[in-house]
Enzyme design. Structure first.
Site, PDB file in Angstrom:
ATOM      1  N   GLY A 181      67.618  35.817 -54.029  1.00 39.00           N
ATOM      2  CA  GLY A 181      68.713  34.895 -54.283  1.00 39.00           C
ATOM      3  C   GLY A 181      69.889  35.278 -53.395  1.00 39.00           C
ATOM      4  CG  HIS A 442      82.122  16.496 -28.446  1.00 35.30           C
ATOM      5  ND1 HIS A 442      80.855  16.966 -28.701  1.00 35.30           N
ATOM      6  CD2 HIS A 442      82.358  16.705 -27.125  1.00 35.30           C
ATOM      7  CE1 HIS A 442      80.339  17.421 -27.565  1.00 35.30           C
ATOM      8  NE2 HIS A 442      81.239  17.275 -26.593  1.00 35.30           N
TER       9      HIS A 442
END
Length: 463
Positions: A181, A442
């Site tokens: 986990g 971007h």
């Protein structure tokens, strides 16, 4: 001494609930036997992230030449100094909670608390003195601790839990981590990064088994590439700690194997702290060790509430905090909406990071949805290439009928910082078309979310 609200426990559920209650005009006290901030701030979320950052810096230094940077020699990792920094970060955060309590006029009652009938709490201080306090509302937020396995008893020396793993005085040459986990995975990556030989053992077929299967497989490949031995579909049968090293017997598909190691870290989940806090005497109902509550965290006994790891649901700090806010807003007479537990983000801070929200592909199909999936690899991302972190991808899952965003699953650098946008998108019932047509900046890693959505509808540009 009478209060509007007494909170038992000062973790991310308890202290957040206390502050929100104070904001709403309540007279509030918090009972805490240890450091303010609970496990998360002192022995969990925060100090582990500090350790992981130290390992990440070490990794950067080892690969500095890849970025055109000369370091003048091989870097070395000092576990002692990393631990010292981590403890300092935790201490500063705990002091921050003290400041917030003072700012919001919240009283800190130091000692071991126990709920009593009649909306009362008894608190035993370090000197053994017991004092009773009364409130209109009592909120139990006592959290959880490392789960103990009968055949893998933690002795604090050769078989340890997460607390000991955070403050080791000496770096082990080898370590077996049982359970993949978030806790096991993060510590496996940390110790491997600073030079320990790590074996990660998981009973289920994939590591991080609650994640989407494609993400789990990718992380397994990344870990193996980093030098971690990953054993899935395997279970620890016993651990002999009588010798200098610990001998761990592991049952695999091919038979039993004995691994000799310096340390074993047991990371097989948590156990709620519900024993010895007066639940039986007060008549508060539990099931399998957890307190039963309704959607507003009321127990079966009027005036008593419970949130966080002592109740059913995801054992996550941000879940406990959200539950605390909903709980006190309801007791203050407001009309909060119940929490949507299918829109809770999960994050694992190893490298590459893992972040997700909503349905996995398998869960979506099992729920009866007809789905479209889209995936965009970071190897096609200009920002990821420039940063030198091309591992991983973003995967999105949509309902075919309405274009509803069902799930987002990411593995890669900094994806834990990106997942919040997907949580908001799902909260607002955003559709695939809206995601595709939302202009993303971007170059950024977050462009991959838009590109993955476009991929689901055969509109992707960059792959």
């Amino acid at each position: 001494m009478k209060y509007d609200l007494i909170v038992l426990g000062s973790g991310p559920g308890g202290y957040v609930a206390a502050i929100r209650a104070s904001q709403l005009g309540m007279k509030v006290a918090v009972v805490e036997k240890a450091e303010l901030g609970g496990v998360c701030l002192n022995w969990g979320c925060i100090p582990t992230k500090a350790l992981l950052k130290s390992a990440q810096v070490f990794e950067y230094l080892k690969h500095a030449g890849d970025y055109g940077v000369a370091t003048g020699g091989e870097p070395s990792a000092s576990l002692k100094d990393m631990v010292k920094r981590s403890r300092g970060v935790a201490a500063d955060m705990s002091k921050g909670i003290q400041y917030l309590f003072k700012k919001n006029k919240i009283e800190h009652i130091a000692g071991q608390g126990r709920v009593l009938p009649g909306k009362k709490i008894s608190v035993r201080d370090d000197g053994g003195k017991t004092t009773e306090y009364e409130a209109n509302h009592i909120l139990i937020a006592t959290g959880a601790r490392s789960r103990q396995l009968e055949h893998l008893k933690q002795d604090g020396e050769k078989v340890i839990g997460y607390r000991e793993a955070m403050v080791l005085e000496k770096q082990p040459a080898s370590m077996v981590v049982v359970g993949s986990g978030a806790i096991g995975t993060e510590f496996a990556w940390f110790y491997n990064a600073i030079g320990t030989r790590v074996t990660l053992i998981e009973f289920l077929p994939h590591i991080v088994p609650l994640e989407d299967e494609e993400v789990s497989k990718q992380l397994g490949r990344s870990f193996k590439k980093a030098g971690i031995r990953v054993m899935t579909g395997s279970s620890v049968e016993s651990a002999d700690t009588s010798g200098k090293q610990c001998k761990v017997v592991v049952k695999t598909k091919k038979g039993e194997e004995t691994i000799e190691t310096d340390l074993v870290l047991s990371a097989v989940g948590i156990t709620p702290n519900t024993e010895g806090i007066g639940l039986e005497e007060t008549g508060i109902r539990t099931e399998k060790g957890r307190i039963r509550v309704d959607e507003f965290y009321r127990t079966n006994v009027d005036g008593y509430y419970a949130i966080g790891d002592v109740t059913e649901g995801q054992a996550l700090a941000h879940v406990a905090s959200a539950e605390g806010i909903v709980c006190v807003e309801k007791m203050a007479g407001m009309s909060p909406s119940p929490i949507d537990y299918n829109n809770i983000p999960a994050c694992t801070y190893c490298s590459p990071e893992v972040a997700s929200v909503g349905y996995t592909e398998q869960a979506a199909r099992e729920a009866g949805f007809e789905i479209k999936t889209g995936k965009f690899p970071f190897s096609a991302s200009g920002k990821a290439s420039a940063a030198g972190h091309k591992e991983g991808f973003v995967k999105v899952i949509f309902d075919t009928k309405y274009g509803e965003l069902l799930g987002v699953h990411m593995i890669g650098a900094n994806v834990t910082e990106m997942i919040a946008g997907a949580v908001v998108a799902r909260k607002l019932e955003t559709t695939a078309h809206e995601m595709i047509k939302s202009v993303h900046p971007h170059p950024t890693m977050s462009e991959a979310i838009m590109e993955a959505a476009a991929a689901a509808y055969n509109e992707v540009i960059h792959i």
